[in-house]
Design a protein around this motif. Structure first.
Motif, PDB file in Angstrom:
ATOM      1  N   CYS A 250       0.833  -1.215   0.000  1.00 28.71           N
ATOM      2  CA  CYS A 250       0.000   0.000   0.000  1.00 28.71           C
ATOM      3  C   CYS A 250       0.865   1.261   0.000  1.00 28.71           C
ATOM      4  O   CYS A 250       0.584   2.232  -0.715  1.00 28.71           O
ATOM      5  CB  CYS A 250      -0.916  -0.002   1.217  1.00 28.71           C
ATOM      6  N   ALA A 251       1.917   1.255   0.812  1.00 28.71           N
ATOM      7  CA  ALA A 251       2.788   2.428   0.898  1.00 28.71           C
ATOM      8  C   ALA A 251       3.528   2.666  -0.410  1.00 28.71           C
ATOM      9  O   ALA A 251       3.721   3.813  -0.838  1.00 28.71           O
ATOM     10  CB  ALA A 251       3.774   2.262   2.051  1.00 28.71           C
ATOM     11  N   VAL A 252       3.962   1.588  -1.077  1.00 26.40           N
ATOM     12  CA  VAL A 252       4.601   1.732  -2.390  1.00 26.40           C
ATOM     13  C   VAL A 252       3.600   2.291  -3.396  1.00 26.40           C
ATOM     14  O   VAL A 252       3.913   3.188  -4.189  1.00 26.40           O
ATOM     15  CB  VAL A 252       5.160   0.375  -2.867  1.00 26.40           C
ATOM     16  N   LEU A 253       2.374   1.781  -3.332  1.00 26.07           N
ATOM     17  CA  LEU A 253       1.335   2.237  -4.263  1.00 26.07           C
ATOM     18  C   LEU A 253       1.061   3.731  -4.097  1.00 26.07           C
ATOM     19  O   LEU A 253       0.923   4.472  -5.080  1.00 26.07           O
ATOM     20  CB  LEU A 253       0.066   1.419  -4.019  1.00 26.07           C
ATOM     21  N   GLU A 254       0.990   4.193  -2.860  1.00 25.26           N
ATOM     22  CA  GLU A 254       0.783   5.619  -2.622  1.00 25.26           C
ATOM     23  C   GLU A 254       1.945   6.429  -3.195  1.00 25.26           C
ATOM     24  O   GLU A 254       1.738   7.498  -3.796  1.00 25.26           O
ATOM     25  CB  GLU A 254       0.632   5.891  -1.126  1.00 25.26           C
ATOM     26  N   ARG A 255       3.161   5.950  -3.031  1.00 20.59           N
ATOM     27  CA  ARG A 255       4.328   6.647  -3.564  1.00 20.59           C
ATOM     28  C   ARG A 255       4.292   6.728  -5.094  1.00 20.59           C
ATOM     29  O   ARG A 255       4.889   7.633  -5.684  1.00 20.59           O
ATOM     30  CB  ARG A 255       5.609   5.946  -3.100  1.00 20.59           C
ATOM     31  N   LEU A 256       3.630   5.777  -5.735  1.00 27.63           N
ATOM     32  CA  LEU A 256       3.545   5.771  -7.191  1.00 27.63           C
ATOM     33  C   LEU A 256       2.464   6.701  -7.719  1.00 27.63           C
ATOM     34  O   LEU A 256       2.279   6.812  -8.937  1.00 27.63           O
ATOM     35  CB  LEU A 256       3.275   4.341  -7.683  1.00 27.63           C
ATOM     36  N   GLY A 257       1.755   7.381  -6.831  1.00 27.31           N
ATOM     37  CA  GLY A 257       0.715   8.307  -7.255  1.00 27.31           C
ATOM     38  C   GLY A 257      -0.534   7.621  -7.766  1.00 27.31           C
ATOM     39  O   GLY A 257      -1.281   8.176  -8.583  1.00 27.31           O
ATOM     40  N   TRP A 258      -0.805   6.421  -7.240  1.00 27.81           N
ATOM     41  CA  TRP A 258      -1.957   5.640  -7.703  1.00 27.81           C
ATOM     42  C   TRP A 258      -3.267   6.385  -7.484  1.00 27.81           C
ATOM     43  O   TRP A 258      -3.490   7.003  -6.442  1.00 27.81           O
ATOM     44  CB  TRP A 258      -2.005   4.314  -6.957  1.00 27.81           C
ATOM     45  N   ALA A 259      -4.121   6.326  -8.505  1.00 25.64           N
ATOM     46  CA  ALA A 259      -5.485   6.835  -8.407  1.00 25.64           C
ATOM     47  C   ALA A 259      -6.429   5.729  -8.830  1.00 25.64           C
ATOM     48  O   ALA A 259      -6.205   5.036  -9.834  1.00 25.64           O
ATOM     49  CB  ALA A 259      -5.672   8.064  -9.302  1.00 25.64           C
ATOM     50  N   ASP A 260      -7.489   5.528  -8.067  1.00 28.17           N
ATOM     51  CA  ASP A 260      -8.421   4.437  -8.339  1.00 28.17           C
ATOM     52  C   ASP A 260      -9.257   4.740  -9.567  1.00 28.17           C
ATOM     53  O   ASP A 260      -9.964   5.762  -9.616  1.00 28.17           O
ATOM     54  CB  ASP A 260      -9.332   4.217  -7.125  1.00 28.17           C
ATOM     55  N   ASP A 261      -9.196   3.861 -10.545  1.00 29.19           N
ATOM     56  CA  ASP A 261     -10.056   3.935 -11.727  1.00 29.19           C
ATOM     57  C   ASP A 261     -10.187   2.514 -12.269  1.00 29.19           C
ATOM     58  O   ASP A 261      -9.283   2.013 -12.941  1.00 29.19           O
ATOM     59  CB  ASP A 261      -9.467   4.862 -12.782  1.00 29.19           C
ATOM     60  N   PRO A 262     -11.310   1.823 -11.975  1.00 28.26           N
ATOM     61  CA  PRO A 262     -11.426   0.414 -12.365  1.00 28.26           C
ATOM     62  C   PRO A 262     -11.391   0.174 -13.864  1.00 28.26           C
ATOM     63  O   PRO A 262     -11.181  -0.958 -14.300  1.00 28.26           O
ATOM     64  CB  PRO A 262     -12.776  -0.002 -11.767  1.00 28.26           C
ATOM     65  N   GLY A 263     -11.589   1.213 -14.663  1.00 29.55           N
ATOM     66  CA  GLY A 263     -11.548   1.042 -16.107  1.00 29.55           C
ATOM     67  C   GLY A 263     -10.237   1.447 -16.744  1.00 29.55           C
ATOM     68  O   GLY A 263     -10.095   1.371 -17.973  1.00 29.55           O
ATOM     69  N   ASP A 264      -9.261   1.857 -15.940  1.00 26.04           N
ATOM     70  CA  ASP A 264      -7.993   2.358 -16.464  1.00 26.04           C
ATOM     71  C   ASP A 264      -6.897   1.306 -16.262  1.00 26.04           C
ATOM     72  O   ASP A 264      -6.552   0.967 -15.130  1.00 26.04           O
ATOM     73  CB  ASP A 264      -7.608   3.646 -15.741  1.00 26.04           C
ATOM     74  N   PRO A 265      -6.306   0.780 -17.342  1.00 30.20           N
ATOM     75  CA  PRO A 265      -5.237  -0.220 -17.180  1.00 30.20           C
ATOM     76  C   PRO A 265      -4.070   0.278 -16.332  1.00 30.20           C
ATOM     77  O   PRO A 265      -3.419  -0.517 -15.649  1.00 30.20           O
ATOM     78  CB  PRO A 265      -4.791  -0.487 -18.622  1.00 30.20           C
ATOM     79  N   GLN A 266      -3.800   1.586 -16.360  1.00 28.83           N
ATOM     80  CA  GLN A 266      -2.678   2.116 -15.590  1.00 28.83           C
ATOM     81  C   GLN A 266      -2.910   1.950 -14.097  1.00 28.83           C
ATOM     82  O   GLN A 266      -1.974   1.658 -13.336  1.00 28.83           O
ATOM     83  CB  GLN A 266      -2.442   3.594 -15.933  1.00 28.83           C
ATOM     84  N   SER A 267      -4.135   2.135 -13.648  1.00 24.02           N
ATOM     85  CA  SER A 267      -4.466   1.948 -12.235  1.00 24.02           C
ATOM     86  C   SER A 267      -4.178   0.509 -11.806  1.00 24.02           C
ATOM     87  O   SER A 267      -3.610   0.260 -10.733  1.00 24.02           O
ATOM     88  CB  SER A 267      -5.941   2.294 -12.002  1.00 24.02           C
ATOM     89  N   TRP A 268      -4.536  -0.456 -12.655  1.00 29.31           N
ATOM     90  CA  TRP A 268      -4.281  -1.868 -12.368  1.00 29.31           C
ATOM     91  C   TRP A 268      -2.774  -2.164 -12.424  1.00 29.31           C
ATOM     92  O   TRP A 268      -2.255  -2.904 -11.587  1.00 29.31           O
ATOM     93  CB  TRP A 268      -5.028  -2.741 -13.373  1.00 29.31           C
ATOM     94  N   HIS A 269      -2.102  -1.628 -13.416  1.00 28.38           N
ATOM     95  CA  HIS A 269      -0.666  -1.870 -13.578  1.00 28.38           C
ATOM     96  C   HIS A 269       0.104  -1.431 -12.333  1.00 28.38           C
ATOM     97  O   HIS A 269       0.973  -2.165 -11.837  1.00 28.38           O
ATOM     98  CB  HIS A 269      -0.174  -1.108 -14.814  1.00 28.38           C
TER      99      HIS A 269
END
Length: 524
Positions: A250-269
């Motif tokens: 979770c902490a790594v994900l926050e550092r990557l600037g993750w934004a939730d979007d279930p239809g966006d491949p980048q969010s999943w990646h």
């Protein structure tokens, strides 16, 4: 979704949840309720857990910033011999070999939790489980399937006989287990480890576990690991648990600037790569605490997590070492009581019903958690007497200051941190409620495929549930992931149990995982 200003219990089985609620209503606290639910789970769902397995727990006490953390995972017996196994041609420990069975830690875990934190004694707390074992309970599909698939291997194993004979809806009576649970209720850990059940354990593994091994306590209070993320603090049990991968991801994900979007491949990646980047080290790190190659208080150090995040390519899947697959025969449950005490508890046999060895006439099966040891000479996780094996069990507890924010966990073997990361991201990072978070389709990572005999491949292989859009699947493939759509909702990717505490109102919010029919949430 279930909401309440008072007690809430979430477990993988209706009868376990009911037992937890009964104990809360009888004046017990969250710890008492969690022990009761755990004991019932081991009676009615022995394909997930039981007193022949191990236990981890995190407990939040109102007004305290850090939770208490309990490692009740058993140690290898004095008679294990890695060199002998290697000489016999084994590259890993066979499932039913005596070395696959560490000392069971569950009962020691109950005893420690109850004596330090419980409101009631063990006798009334274990009574719901004893009654169900004596009077019987209806067999469900998971129990029947698990024992039928192993019926030949379980022939002659007394503890398994009531389940091997079961059919869907038939009444299963476990009189031998009821008698053992009464011994524990009346005599505590000594009656179990130093009495007839302990002798049965030692006999079942040909003396590899000795009376001295059984006399030694298997439950230790340890310093929990923590990380700050999304305005909360995530807590877990340190290695030999792999739990740090869930909150750390979770902490790594926050550092990557993750934004939730279930239809966006980048969010999943980004979700997938955050977990892959951290988990690449697991097999060398989630080992006996005395053997961890990184100082425990450095595992989730901000600078270390910064480096992990910097190693992620936002545009493509990188080659990573994939952690070994590990099966899951596990039950995760959580309880929050009316006072605000919260318990995150997980208990396991490891490989479904465990080692396929039973403790004689004591009525329970023995775990095969020792298969988490390595047989590679000099490996940090190498099998040796008195050591604890790698554990997939990954309970988490989340706070804001001295207030409980959430308890969260799941079964799932090696994928537990992956599921924890996903649900925590949805609830804490994206602001979804537990019902919305449970409904989201999930992904899991597994070692990639490759030609037989070739070096282990290191690319990204991801399975996704059916509701994932074609746009996401295609986008992940373009980023270098091998994507395999599952043919339906995956019961093994859960059940996730979660109770969120609303920051403004204090209400406890929970929702059952729809992937597993027996999962239940109830209020007290």
């Amino acid at each position: 979704m279930t909401g309440s200003p008072g007690g809430v219990v979430s477990t993988p089985h209706t009868l376990s949840t009911r037992a937890g609620v009964q104990i809360l209503q009888a004046g017990g606290n969250a710890v008492d309720a969690a022990i009761a639910a755990c004991a019932v789970q081991g009676v009615v769902a022995p394909e997930t857990c039981g007193i022949g397995g191990d236990l981890f727990a995190l407990v939040h006490r109102p007004g305290e910033t850090a939770p208490l953390a309990l490692n009740a995972s058993g140690r290898a017996g004095s008679g294990v011999d890695a060199a002998a196994l290697r000489a016999a041609g084994h590259e890993e420990i066979p499932r039913s070999h005596p070395a696959a069975v560490p000392v069971p830690g569950c009962v020691d875990g109950w005893a420690e939790l109850s004596s330090r934190l419980g409101q009631l004694s063990l006798a009334p707390v274990l009574e719901p489980a004893i009654r169900l074992a004596e009077d019987g309970f209806p067999a469900n599909d998971e129990l029947v399937a698990a024992f039928r698939s192993s019926a030949a291997a379980l022939a002659g194993v007394e503890a398994a006989a009531p389940m091997v004979a079961a059919s869907r809806g038939s009444t299963v009576v476990r009189a031998q287990l009821a008698a053992t649970l009464r011994l524990v209720a009346d005599g505590g850990r000594e009656a179990f480890y130093e009495g007839a059940p302990g002798r049965a354990i030692s006999a079942a593994v040909d003396g590899v576990i000795t009376s001295d091994d059984l006399r030694r306590g298997q439950a230790d209070w340890v310093d929990p690991l923590s990380v700050d993320v999304w305005g909360a603090t995530g807590w877990t049990v340190p290695p030999n648990s792999q739990g740090y991968l869930g909150i750390g991801g979770c902490a790594v994900l926050e550092r990557l600037g993750w934004a939730d979007d279930p239809g966006d491949p980048q969010s999943w990646h980004l979700q997938i790569e955050a977990q892959r980047a951290l988990a690449a080290e697991r097999d060398d790190v989630a080992v006996d605490p005395s053997r961890v190659p990184v100082a425990l208080d450095r595992l989730l150090d901000p600078a270390r997590l910064d480096a992990v995040a910097a190693s992620v390519d936002p545009a493509a899947a990188r080659d990573r070492h994939a952690p070994a697959l590990a099966a899951g025969g596990t039950a995760y449950l959580c309880v929050v009581d009316g006072s605000g005490m919260g318990v995150s508890l997980i208990q396991s046999n490891f490989h479904g019903i465990g080692s396929l060895l039973g403790a004689g006439s004591a009525g329970f099966l023995l775990q095969d958690r020792g298969r988490g040891f390595s047989l590679i000479p000099g490996h940090p996780g190498e099998l040796a007497p008195g050591r604890r094996p790698l554990h997939t069990l990954s309970p988490t507890l989340w706070t804001r200051g001295d207030r409980l924010a959430m308890v969260l966990g799941t079964r799932g073997g090696h994928v537990q941190p992956q599921l924890v990361q996903q649900v925590a991201a949805f609830v804490l990072g994206a602001g979804l409620d537990p019902d919305e978070a449970q409904a989201r389709p999930r992904w899991t990572i597994e070692p990639p495929s490759g030609p037989t005999g070739a070096p282990a491949p290191s690319g990204s292989r991801v399975r996704v549930e059916p509701d994932v859009s074609a746009r996401v699947v295609d986008g992940l493939r373009r980023r270098g992931h091998e994507v395999i759509p599952a043919d339906g909702p995956q019961s093994g990717w859960g059940p996730v149990s979660v109770i969120q505490v609303d920051d403004a109102t204090g209400w406890r919010l929970s929702a059952r995982d729809p992937r597993v029919a027996t999962t239940a949430v109830a209020t007290a």
